[in-house]
Enzyme design. Structure first.
Site, PDB file in Angstrom:
ATOM      1  CG  PHE A 140      12.044  13.184  21.542  1.00  0.00           C
ATOM      2  CD1 PHE A 140      12.332  13.704  22.798  1.00  0.00           C
ATOM      3  CD2 PHE A 140      12.697  13.721  20.453  1.00  0.00           C
ATOM      4  CE1 PHE A 140      13.236  14.745  22.966  1.00  0.00           C
ATOM      5  CE2 PHE A 140      13.605  14.766  20.608  1.00  0.00           C
ATOM      6  CZ  PHE A 140      13.873  15.276  21.860  1.00  0.00           C
ATOM      7  CB  SER A 143      10.971   5.948  31.245  1.00  0.00           C
ATOM      8  OG  SER A 143       9.963   4.993  31.183  1.00  0.00           O
ATOM      9  CE1 TYR A 153      13.901   7.944  31.174  1.00  0.00           C
ATOM     10  CE2 TYR A 153      13.218   9.811  29.820  1.00  0.00           C
ATOM     11  CZ  TYR A 153      13.489   8.462  29.950  1.00  0.00           C
ATOM     12  OH  TYR A 153      13.342   7.623  28.869  1.00  0.00           O
ATOM     13  CG  ASN A 209      11.883  -5.208  38.365  1.00  0.00           C
ATOM     14  OD1 ASN A 209      11.113  -4.882  37.463  1.00  0.00           O
ATOM     15  ND2 ASN A 209      12.492  -4.318  39.138  1.00  0.00           N
TER      16      ASN A 209
END
Ligand code: NAD
Length: 347
Positions: free
Chosen positions: A168, A76, A140, A32
């Site tokens: 990570f 994120s 998150y 998007n």
């Protein structure tokens, strides 16, 4: 194969797309552009769609004839997830579930999910293994874990096959694609921006951790190695109803904040001014994921583990990208003209 990559205009998704294409697959990027860049999608087909639009996503998957989906699209930022959890449940869980429903509509049953090692929260031991407890400490990680759990139920009920990859810090770049988050919160690009004169200093949060140099130790994986893991995981989804999770880690002891700053100094040849601040709440001293399972089962072998190699690739890309942006600014009238007539939802 024909592969749809959600979030393919973002940092890692653009590299996953690049590797898929270099392996001969056809790619449809669904994004998007809330965070991504249209110019990060080079050759792939592109559909500007929000994942919350089930009908549009299903139409795009069916029209493209997708065999599999690599799901990278998400919000994120850990801090933002704490201050606005509703947005994270919406974009990481609701939008993810809508994607799964659209995949059912379009008869697509293979999914690779870019999860996060934040699902483990504050781990009891290092390196973290897949069998360790999952206790996220922020929305998150919580929303990523909730989506992973949904995948298990969708496997049993609808025949979905999925693999979640937990890692990570993605880092580094290919020659064509790299990291340009807005806002940027990751240490390597922040330190490189200091080297490039775009920021005055790097803030180091805490120098009194029980680590060799007192700064936090983290796991950095080259984005190309990450992308190859996504492609391997996709190929391994040969049976229906499987639901797997693998960690992706650097495989060593990790690197401290100080190690990263030293590497940036070595690679760029420039001093990186540092400002020392107090520890941040909720920052564990060390976060390292074990990759033993994916090495053993899928033969994943990272190729770019050396920190200087990772930092150099990011530095080369950052300077190259800056040059491209300056060049495209001077051609802006031309590119605006080219966009006229392009469909609002796809190109
Ligand atoms: N960057 C890291 O270090 C890291 C570490 C662990 C996990 N991950 C995961 O990897 C994935 C990619 O991370 P990234 O750093 O490339 O992020 P990014 O922000 O660069 O890319 C995400 C992309 O998803 C798109 N997107 C977001 N919501 C969307 C929606 N509702 N519909 C359509 N498109 C949407 C954005 O426009 C963007 O292009 C994320 O799922 C993230 O949680 C990243």
């Amino acid at each position: 194969m024909r592969v749809a990559v959600t979030g393919g205009a973002g940092y890692i998704g653009s590299v996953v797309t690049e590797i898929l294409e270099s392996d001969g697959h056809q790619v449809l990027v669904i994004d998007n552009l809330s965070k991504g860049r249209r110019d990060a999608v080079s050759n792939a087909a592109f559909a500007r769609i929000d994942l919350r639009d089930r009908t549009e996503v299903a139409l795009a998957l069916r029209g493209f004839g997708a065999d599999a989906v690599v799901h990278m699209a998400a919000s994120s930022l850990v801090g933002e997830s704490v201050s606005d959890p509703a947005a994270y449940y919406d974009n990481n869980l609701t939008a993810g579930l809508t994607l799964l429903d659209a995949m059912r509509d379009a008869d697509v049953s293979r999914l690779v999910f870019s999860s996060t090692a934040a699902v483990y929260g504050d781990p009891e031991r290092q390196p973290i293994e897949e069998t360790d407890p999952t206790r996220p400490t922020n929305p998150y990680g919580e929303t990523k874990l909730a989506f992973e759990r949904a995948l298990r139920w969708y496997a049993g009920a609808y025949g979905l096959s999925s693999t979640s990859l937990r890692y990570f810090n993605a880092a580094g770049a290919t020659a064509a694609h790299g990291e340009a988050h807005e806002p940027e919160t990751h240490l390597i690009p922040l330190a490189l921006e200091v080297a490039d004169g775009r920021r005055p200093f790097v803030t180091v949060f805490g120098t009194d951790y029980p680590t060799p140099d007192g700064t936090c130790v983290r796991d950095y994986i080259h984005v190309e190695d990450l992308a190859r893991a996504h492609v391997l995981a996709m190929h391994a989804l040969t049976e229906r109803r499987v639901c797997r999770a693998y960690n992706l880690g650097c495989g060593g002891q990790g690197y401290s904040v100080r190690d990263v700053i030293d590497a940036v100094t070595r690679v760029t040849g420039r001093e990186i001014p540092v400002r020392i601040a107090d520890r941040r709440a909720g920052d564990p001293a060390e976060l390292i994921a074990s990759s033993e399972r994916i090495r053993r089962e899928l033969d994943w072998t990272p190729r770019h583990q050396d920190l200087d190699v990772i930092v150099r690739s990011a530095w080369d890309w950052m300077r190259h990208d800056a040059r491209d942006r300056i060049a495209s600014t001077s051609l802006i009238g031309c590119s605006e003209a080219q966009d006229v007539g392009r469909s609002a939802s796809s190109a």
